[in-house]
Motif scaffolding. Structure first.
Motif, mmCIF file in Angstrom:
data_model
loop_
_atom_site.group_PDB
_atom_site.id
_atom_site.type_symbol
_atom_site.label_atom_id
_atom_site.label_comp_id
_atom_site.label_asym_id
_atom_site.label_seq_id
_atom_site.Cartn_x
_atom_site.Cartn_y
_atom_site.Cartn_z
ATOM 1 N N LEU A 60 -3.625 0.282 -6.795
ATOM 2 C CA LEU A 60 -4.062 1.468 -6.169
ATOM 3 C C LEU A 60 -3.291 3.032 -6.353
ATOM 4 N N SER A 61 -1.964 2.258 -7.052
ATOM 5 C CA SER A 61 -1.085 3.584 -7.508
ATOM 6 C C SER A 61 -2.184 4.456 -8.471
ATOM 7 N N SER B 87 -8.892 -5.246 -6.789
ATOM 8 C CA SER B 87 -7.728 -5.432 -5.694
ATOM 9 C C SER B 87 -8.265 -5.753 -4.547
ATOM 10 N N THR B 88 -9.437 -5.492 -3.770
ATOM 11 C CA THR B 88 -9.954 -6.008 -2.733
ATOM 12 C C THR B 88 -10.325 -7.343 -2.818
ATOM 13 N N LEU C 274 -2.494 -4.901 -5.380
ATOM 14 C CA LEU C 274 -2.205 -3.929 -4.609
ATOM 15 C C LEU C 274 -1.679 -2.395 -5.464
ATOM 16 N N VAL D 111 0.956 -1.097 0.012
ATOM 17 C CA VAL D 111 0.073 -0.012 -0.015
ATOM 18 C C VAL D 111 0.912 1.165 -0.040
ATOM 19 N N CYS E 135 -11.527 3.714 -11.452
ATOM 20 C CA CYS E 135 -10.987 3.694 -10.309
ATOM 21 C C CYS E 135 -11.794 2.909 -9.128
ATOM 22 N N CYS F 208 -10.977 -0.790 -9.780
ATOM 23 C CA CYS F 208 -9.608 -1.077 -9.374
ATOM 24 C C CYS F 208 -9.519 -1.448 -7.875
ATOM 25 N N ILE F 209 -10.406 -0.600 -7.265
ATOM 26 C CA ILE F 209 -10.528 -0.834 -5.704
ATOM 27 C C ILE F 209 -11.274 -2.167 -5.479
ATOM 28 N N ILE G 283 -5.214 5.232 -8.302
ATOM 29 C CA ILE G 283 -6.276 5.989 -7.614
ATOM 30 C C ILE G 283 -5.456 7.020 -7.037
ATOM 31 N N SER H 47 2.381 1.661 -3.414
ATOM 32 C CA SER H 47 1.231 2.399 -4.302
ATOM 33 C C SER H 47 1.267 3.800 -3.986
#
Length: 250
Positions: free
Chosen positions: A97-98, A129-130, A94, A25, A122, A125-126, A100, A28
């Protein structure tokens, strides 16, 4: 008493995965910020010389670009260490997240408006990834670089590697000189194809370092140095075409 070792092992795996998660994190955040800083540097360099998208390297004299590079290096180091502790299937997603971080900073710093489809991207992406992180399988850590080499030389992976290299060469030698300056997908395709090989080699180096620190020296295996050279080559290629892609449509 018989249940203690498995519990201790599970606790150690959880602790390592948590370290990898936090480092990924943080990575990112640094990498996402570096894109914005470097783009400002590339714009400034492009105003006084040839643009990176046109094959110029004047940005190497721009201090702001180097600040962005240092920020990216910090992020990449954190990402590298994350691969030492956590499985690639947990760390790699993860990295999205970069995007975002870059999107938010671009809105405020570069004054680039994020359209509805961008916002949707975006969010995806979240969510993606989650989902991947929450369902990441436990990883069986190889005991040596030789085991990683055996996995990397399986026919299926060799076929994938050949395909990735072939696609990258076509994009670099045929597509980039013709449409690279007007179609950013060419540079993104090169970075993505080469990046998939970077992940594998970085993970191998991370495991080698971890085993070496644990007292099992991996420096004597030629495979360790092959993976190191592969990682360096892939990273250099990615950085070159990433800089070209930053301003290919600017």
């Amino acid at each position: 008493m018989d249940e203690a070792p498995p519990a201790a092992g599970s606790s150690q795996i959880f602790a390592d995965n948590l370290k990898g998660f936090i480092l990924a994190v943080a990575s990112s955040a640094f990498i996402g910020a570096s894109f914005i800083i470097k783009k400002k540097g590339l714009k400034r360099a492009g105003a006084y010389g040839s643009r990176a998208g046109g094959g110029g390297y004047g940005y190497l004299l721009e201090p702001l670009w180097w600040i962005g590079m240092v920020t990216m290096i910090i992020g990449e180091i954190a990402n590298f260490v994350a691969y030492i502790f956590a499985p690639a299937v947990l760390v790699t997603p993860l990295g999205a997240l970069s995007i975002i971080v870059s999107a938010v900073l671009a809105h405020f710093i570069l004054k680039e408006r994020l359209q509805r489809m961008g916002v949707l991207g975006c969010v995806l992406c979240i969510v993606g990834s989650t989902v991947i992180v929450l369902h990441a399988p436990e990883e069986k850590t190889p005991s040596s670089v030789e085991q990683i080499w055996d996995l990397a030389t399986q026919p299926a992976f060799l076929l994938y590697t050949a395909s990735a290299v072939a696609v990258s060469l076509v994009l670099m030698l045929h597509c980039a000189p013709r449409v690279g300056q007007t179609n950013i997908l060419v540079y993104l395709g090169i970075c993505s194809a080469i990046g998939s090989l970077t992940v594998m080699s970085i993970k191998a180096i991370g495991i080698a370092i971890k085993l070496t620190l644990d007292g099992i020296n991996q420096a004597g295996y030629f495979q360790t140095w092959v993976f190191a050279m592969l990682a360096i080559s892939c990273i250099v290629i990615q950085l070159n075409y990433l800089n070209k892609g930053d301003l290919s449509c600017y």
